[in-house]
Structure formats: structure tokens, C-alpha cells
Design an enzyme around this catalytic site. Structure first.
Site, mmCIF file in Angstrom:
data_model
loop_
_atom_site.group_PDB
_atom_site.id
_atom_site.type_symbol
_atom_site.label_atom_id
_atom_site.label_comp_id
_atom_site.label_asym_id
_atom_site.label_seq_id
_atom_site.Cartn_x
_atom_site.Cartn_y
_atom_site.Cartn_z
ATOM 1 N N HIS A 1 35.224 28.030 45.165
ATOM 2 C CA HIS A 1 34.654 26.949 44.367
ATOM 3 C C HIS A 1 33.153 27.127 44.321
ATOM 4 C CE1 HIS A 1 33.799 22.920 42.878
ATOM 5 N NE2 HIS A 1 35.061 22.898 42.495
ATOM 6 N N ASP B 1 43.357 23.166 42.796
ATOM 7 C CA ASP B 1 44.424 23.759 41.991
ATOM 8 C C ASP B 1 45.452 24.497 42.826
ATOM 9 O OD1 ASP B 1 43.549 22.916 39.484
ATOM 10 O OD2 ASP B 1 41.933 24.377 39.576
HETATM 11 N N1 ACO Z 1 39.546 35.515 44.984
HETATM 12 C C1 ACO Z 1 38.896 36.613 45.431
HETATM 13 N N2 ACO Z 1 37.553 36.716 45.479
HETATM 14 C C2 ACO Z 1 36.845 35.644 45.077
HETATM 15 C C3 ACO Z 1 37.467 34.470 44.610
HETATM 16 C C4 ACO Z 1 38.876 34.418 44.580
HETATM 17 N N3 ACO Z 1 39.499 33.333 44.144
HETATM 18 N N4 ACO Z 1 36.506 33.578 44.260
HETATM 19 C C5 ACO Z 1 35.329 34.177 44.507
HETATM 20 N N5 ACO Z 1 35.525 35.423 45.006
HETATM 21 C C6 ACO Z 1 34.499 36.363 45.448
HETATM 22 C C7 ACO Z 1 33.730 36.942 44.266
HETATM 23 O O1 ACO Z 1 34.366 38.128 43.811
HETATM 24 C C8 ACO Z 1 32.375 37.194 44.896
HETATM 25 O O2 ACO Z 1 32.485 38.325 45.708
HETATM 26 P P1 ACO Z 1 31.186 39.305 45.951
HETATM 27 O O3 ACO Z 1 30.189 38.477 46.689
HETATM 28 O O4 ACO Z 1 31.728 40.455 46.705
HETATM 29 O O5 ACO Z 1 30.722 39.679 44.561
HETATM 30 C C9 ACO Z 1 32.184 36.011 45.835
HETATM 31 O O6 ACO Z 1 33.526 35.602 46.186
HETATM 32 C C10 ACO Z 1 31.437 34.838 45.192
HETATM 33 O O7 ACO Z 1 32.168 34.416 44.047
HETATM 34 P P2 ACO Z 1 31.555 34.012 42.650
HETATM 35 O O8 ACO Z 1 32.435 34.544 41.550
HETATM 36 O O9 ACO Z 1 30.097 34.310 42.599
HETATM 37 O O10 ACO Z 1 31.736 32.452 42.724
HETATM 38 P P3 ACO Z 1 31.522 31.455 41.532
HETATM 39 O O11 ACO Z 1 30.891 30.264 42.129
HETATM 40 O O12 ACO Z 1 30.831 32.096 40.371
HETATM 41 O O13 ACO Z 1 33.003 31.132 41.042
HETATM 42 C C11 ACO Z 1 35.163 30.231 40.925
HETATM 43 C C12 ACO Z 1 33.736 30.036 41.474
HETATM 44 C C13 ACO Z 1 35.137 30.453 39.413
HETATM 45 C C14 ACO Z 1 35.938 28.945 41.211
HETATM 46 C C15 ACO Z 1 35.804 31.439 41.672
HETATM 47 O O14 ACO Z 1 35.874 31.192 43.061
HETATM 48 C C16 ACO Z 1 37.187 31.763 41.124
HETATM 49 O O15 ACO Z 1 37.285 32.482 40.129
HETATM 50 N N6 ACO Z 1 38.276 31.229 41.761
HETATM 51 C C17 ACO Z 1 39.612 31.451 41.245
HETATM 52 C C18 ACO Z 1 39.860 30.533 40.057
HETATM 53 C C19 ACO Z 1 40.038 29.088 40.459
HETATM 54 O O16 ACO Z 1 40.769 28.789 41.400
HETATM 55 N N7 ACO Z 1 39.390 28.192 39.709
HETATM 56 C C20 ACO Z 1 39.492 26.754 39.936
HETATM 57 C C21 ACO Z 1 38.182 26.201 40.393
HETATM 58 S S1 ACO Z 1 38.348 24.506 40.823
HETATM 59 C C22 ACO Z 1 38.410 23.694 39.372
HETATM 60 O O17 ACO Z 1 37.954 24.071 38.350
HETATM 61 C C23 ACO Z 1 39.137 22.455 39.421
#
Ligand code: ACO
Length: 428
Positions: A306, A363
Site C-alpha cells: 500500500h 483487497d
Molecule cells: N508484490 C510484490 N512486490 C511489491 C508489491 C506486491 N504486491 N507491492 C510493492 N512491491 C514492491 C515493488 O516492486 C517495489 O520494489 P523495489 O523497491 O524492489 O522496486 C517496492 O515493493 C515498493 O513498491 P512501489 O510499487 O513503489 O509501491 P507503490 O506505493 O507505488 O504501490 C501499490 C502501491 C500500487 C498498492 C503496490 O503495492 C501494488 O501494486 N500492490 C498490488 C496491487 C494491490 O493490491 N492494490 C490495492 C491497493 S489498496 C486499494 O487500492 C484499496
């Protein structure tokens, strides 16, 4: 503590005010930065940008705190209903008995769609995505509500809020009925908000569906947990559209579109698809997680991570407990829940997820809850939209009521070609 921030640019010092929120969150007001220095700030994805001041929802992502209008989500989940929470989110305090009665009456009065709006459904192809229908229909609703285009007083505001919150469930259920070729059910004036939605989803002519108390309570809980979440992607979209003084219907329709994507509301569908894939392929949970960690696969552990929560998402905790209890009471055994639990266990003990502070978000367990209620997969994100409507309306209202609000218009750092000449086609 100093209440200014001093920065030096090209050898010249500049001071900017520090703005403190009611929970002592600190921010630097850089609104005069460009005029004074020629610089703008660059913040891809807005993770360090406060786009507005807001009094609706407070989140502390490190401590896993979520409060609507100051009230902890845990208390609302235990004691409130979705309708009461909706009023709280929009108006800033819990309603009195009379206010609650008036709002409920307004919801009942507005539960039907205009008959000619019903005929719009026939124009969509079978299997049209319900989120596309929902967004189009909320926008179309504005054509039938000319008196709601300008909202100048609280009474009209409450009427407009009741219209959207009430009709959105009628539209949502109708989009489902269309997709399965069943007649659209009329809402029942005696039913409460959640029962009425489930009735429109699952009743058929001459055969009435009546939910068990567990299912009604689970739906109330699901909607309460989704009612607002400060400046997330869809709420920021609503505010962006509203800042041009677009009406509430157009702004909320835009919110639905923003919510649709799998990185936002669409994640509840993606979680179930991921769990189904693991079940059907027979792949081990640990193997799937290894694949996620190899970044080249572009796989993510859906329902994890998140932008704000770097600790447990409090909504996920509440929903997990509720899902466990509901499945036990309804005597349902869902193999996807077992996979989800294994996945959570493996991920929470894996360095990749620990280092990045990736915890289950709302979720991760909402899909399991919705499945147990009998809600079909293609309606999951629509359910989120019904729940988020009070938050969108509250944010629309906050911006609309603010005499100082300006159109949202971010800047950019241009990285394209510098000046070059047009080349006639025969010389290219
Ligand atoms: N699975 C694996 N790796 C992940 C995940 C995940 N679900 N989420 C983040 N990471 C990793 C990224 O690859 C990144 O790795 P790095 O540092 O090696 O590059 C690091 O964790 C930081 O992640 P970001 O993408 O920079 O985080 P951001 O804040 O931009 O994204 C998000 C947040 C979109 C929620 C992301 O965690 C994600 O895509 N999760 C899966 C989708 C999801 O569950 N969305 C629902 C969100 S809640 C809502 O909307 C109600």
C-alpha cells in the site's frame, strides 16, 4: 519547533511556512515557490505531495490507523451501519436520530431509477464490464437531475448525496441482472440499504431472496470499510474533476473510472484471479511467491502493499476476522481462503516483503468475503464503488464548500524535444 522551512537555491535563501495538521503532521507550503524562485517540485506518483487540506479521513500508515472524522474504523465496524457512516463521512459528525430518519427516508425516496434511464441498459452489449456501465449511468443520471447541477445549500446537498448513494446500488444491481439476462428488479421501499441491494441482485420475479443476518452484516461491514480513504487515486480524481466546478455526478463517474484499475479497486478481482490460478495450476504458494520476487515476471502479490500503510491495513484485519466468522457460521469452506492464509503466512515471513513493508491490504480478504455473500467476481469492484461513494461525495463537498478552492492544475518537467522544424511528408 520552527514553523518555517528554509531552503537555499542558487545561493539565495528562501523561507516557506510549515503547515501543521490536527494530528501534528507537518508539511511545507511551497505554493509560492515557483513565483519566487522559478523552480517547481517534482514528485512522480505524488507520494510526497499533499494535494489539499482535508478534514474527512485520517490515516497513520506506520501505525495502521484509520479514522473517519476522528472515529476509529474499528468502532464504526463494530457499532455503525453503512448509512450512518455515510452521513458521518459527508457531514463530519454522527447524525442525530432525526437526521438519520430524514436521510434514510431520502434514500428510500430515491431508490428507483428514472424509467427512461432503465432503457439505457439495453444499449450495452451482453457481458459489458459493470464498471463501464456504472460510470456511464452515474454520468447519465445528471441528465435527469437538472436541479442538482448547482448545489448551493445543505438541503440540496443532502438530497443529491441521497440520490447518488441510493441509486448507485440500483444501477449496480441492474448492471448485474442485464449481464445474466434476468429482468431488472425494482427496489423494495420497506427494505434497508444492504438488504435492498441484495434483493435487487438476487431476487427474481415471484421468488424473493432474503439474506441471512450474517450476509447483511458482512455487506454493511464491507461498505463501511470502503467508505473513505483520504487522497487515494479515485478520490483525488473526483477532486481533480470537481475542481473545474464539474457537478457531483460527473465527478463521481470519474471516480468510478479511476477505481477500475487493478492497482486500485480492481485489485479485489486480481486477488481472486491469482488465488484461482494457484488452485487450478496446482502451483505451491511458495513457488508463486518466488516468481513474484523475480521482478522480470512482472507478477505482483495482489492484495499486498500500500502506498500509505507500511504496517497492517486495519481494514484487512477487520475483514479477515469477519470472513473467518461468516464462513464458519454459514458453514462454507472456501479453498481460496486456505490458499490466501498460506500466502499471508509465507509472505509475512519472507525478507522481500518484510524489507519493503508489504502487508495485506483491504483487497486481500475482501474478495473472499464477497464470494461468501454470493457476489460474482465481475461485480467486486462495483461493490467497492458503492462503498466509496460517501468518501467521494464528502471530498466533492469539501472542495465545493471551500471559498479558496482553485482548479487543480499540476506542472510538469518537460523532457521532450527542444525546438525543431516541421518536415514536409516527402522529405521524411
Ligand atoms: N508484490 C510484490 N512486490 C511489491 C508489491 C506486491 N504486491 N507491492 C510493492 N512491491 C514492491 C515493488 O516492486 C517495489 O520494489 P523495489 O523497491 O524492489 O522496486 C517496492 O515493493 C515498493 O513498491 P512501489 O510499487 O513503489 O509501491 P507503490 O506505493 O507505488 O504501490 C501499490 C502501491 C500500487 C498498492 C503496490 O503495492 C501494488 O501494486 N500492490 C498490488 C496491487 C494491490 O493490491 N492494490 C490495492 C491497493 S489498496 C486499494 O487500492 C484499496
Amino acid at each position: 519547533m520552527s514553523h518555517t522551512c528554509r531552503i537555499e537555491l542558487d545561493g539565495t535563501p528562501h523561507e516557506f511556512p510549515v503547515v501543521e495538521g490536527s494530528e501534528k503532521e507537518l508539511s511545507i507550503d511551497i505554493s509560492t515557490l515557483r513565483d519566487r524562485t522559478g523552480y517547481i517540485t517534482l514528485d512522480d506518483g505524488y507520494s510526497n505531495t499533499g494535494s489539499c487540506k482535508s478534514a474527512v479521513t485520517y490515516i497513520d500508515g506506520d501505525k495502521g490507523i484509520l479514522r473517519y472524522r476522528g472515529i476509529p474504523i474499528e468502532q464504526l465496524a463494530e457499532h455503525s451501519t453503512f448509512v450512518e457512516t455515510a452521513w458521518l463521512v459527508i457531514w463530519g459528525r454522527l447524525p442525530t436520530e432525526q437526521e438519520m430518519e430524514r436521510f434514510s427516508r431520502r434514500l428510500t425516496m430515491n431508490q428507483m431509477m428514472h424509467e427512461s434511464l432503465r432503457s439505457h441498459f439495453a444499449g450495452f452489449p451482453p457481458n459489458a464490464p459493470p464498471m463501464a456501465i456504472l460510470s456511464a449511468m452515474i454520468n447519465a443520471m445528471s441528465c435527469y437531475e437538472p436541479q442538482m447541477m448547482d448545489i448551493e445549500d445543505d438541503n440540496t446537498m443532502e438530497k443529491a448525496a441521497a440520490r447518488i448513494i441510493s441509486k448507485v446500488r440500483t444501477i449496480a444491481a441492474a448492471s448485474y441482472k442485464m449481464s445474466i439476462g434476468q429482468p431488472l428488479m425494482y427496489p423494495h421501499p420497506e427494505y434497508k440499504y444492504c438488504e435492498n441491494f441484495l434483493h435487487m441482485m438476487f431476487s427474481i420475479p415471484y421468488r424473493e431472496y432474503w439474506p441471512t443476518p450474517e450476509v447483511s452484516r458482512a455487506l454493511n461491514l464491507f461498505l463501511i470499510l470502503h467508505a473513505d480513504h483520504e487522497q487515494n487515486c479515485s478520490t483525488s480524481t473526483v477532486r481533480m474533476v470537481a475542481s473545474s466546478q464539474a457537478n457531483m455526478f460527473a465527478s463521481c463517474a470519474a471516480g468510478v473510472c479511476a477505481l477500475w484499475g487493478p492497482l486500485h479497486g480492481g485489485a479485489n478481482v486480481a486477488v481472486i484471479e491469482m488465488l484461482e490460478f494457484i488452485k487450478q495450476s496446482g502451483m505451491k504458494v511458495s513457488e508463486y511467491i518466488e516468481r513474484v520476487k523475480q521482478k522480470d515476471t512482472k507478477l505482483k502479490l495482489m492484495g499486498f502493499g500500500h502506498r500509505v500503510y507500511k504496517n497492517f491495513d486495519p481494514r484487512a484485519k477487520i475483514l479477515k476476522d469477519a470472513a473467518d466468522k461468516m464462513l464458519a457460521r454459514l458453514n462454507i469452506s472456501d479453498p481460496l481462503l486456505d490458499i490466501a492464509q498460506q500466502m499471508e503466512e509465507v509472505a509475512l515471513n519472507d525478507d522481500y516483503f518484510i524489507e519493503r513493508k508489504l502487508y495485506p491490504n483491504v483487497d486481500f480478504y475482501s474478495g473472499i468475503t464477497l464470494r461468501a455473500m454470493g457476489i460474482p467476481l465481475n461485480m467486486f469492484t462495483v461493490m467497492f464503488a458503492i462503498g466509496r461513494m460517501p468518501g467521494w461525495i464528502a471530498n466533492w463537498k469539501e472542495l465545493h464548500d471551500d471559498p479558496k478552492s482553485r482548479i487543480y492544475r499540476p506542472r510538469q518537467v518537460y523532457t521532450g524535444h527542444t525546438l525543431r522544424d516541421y518536415v514536409p511528408v516527402e522529405q521524411r
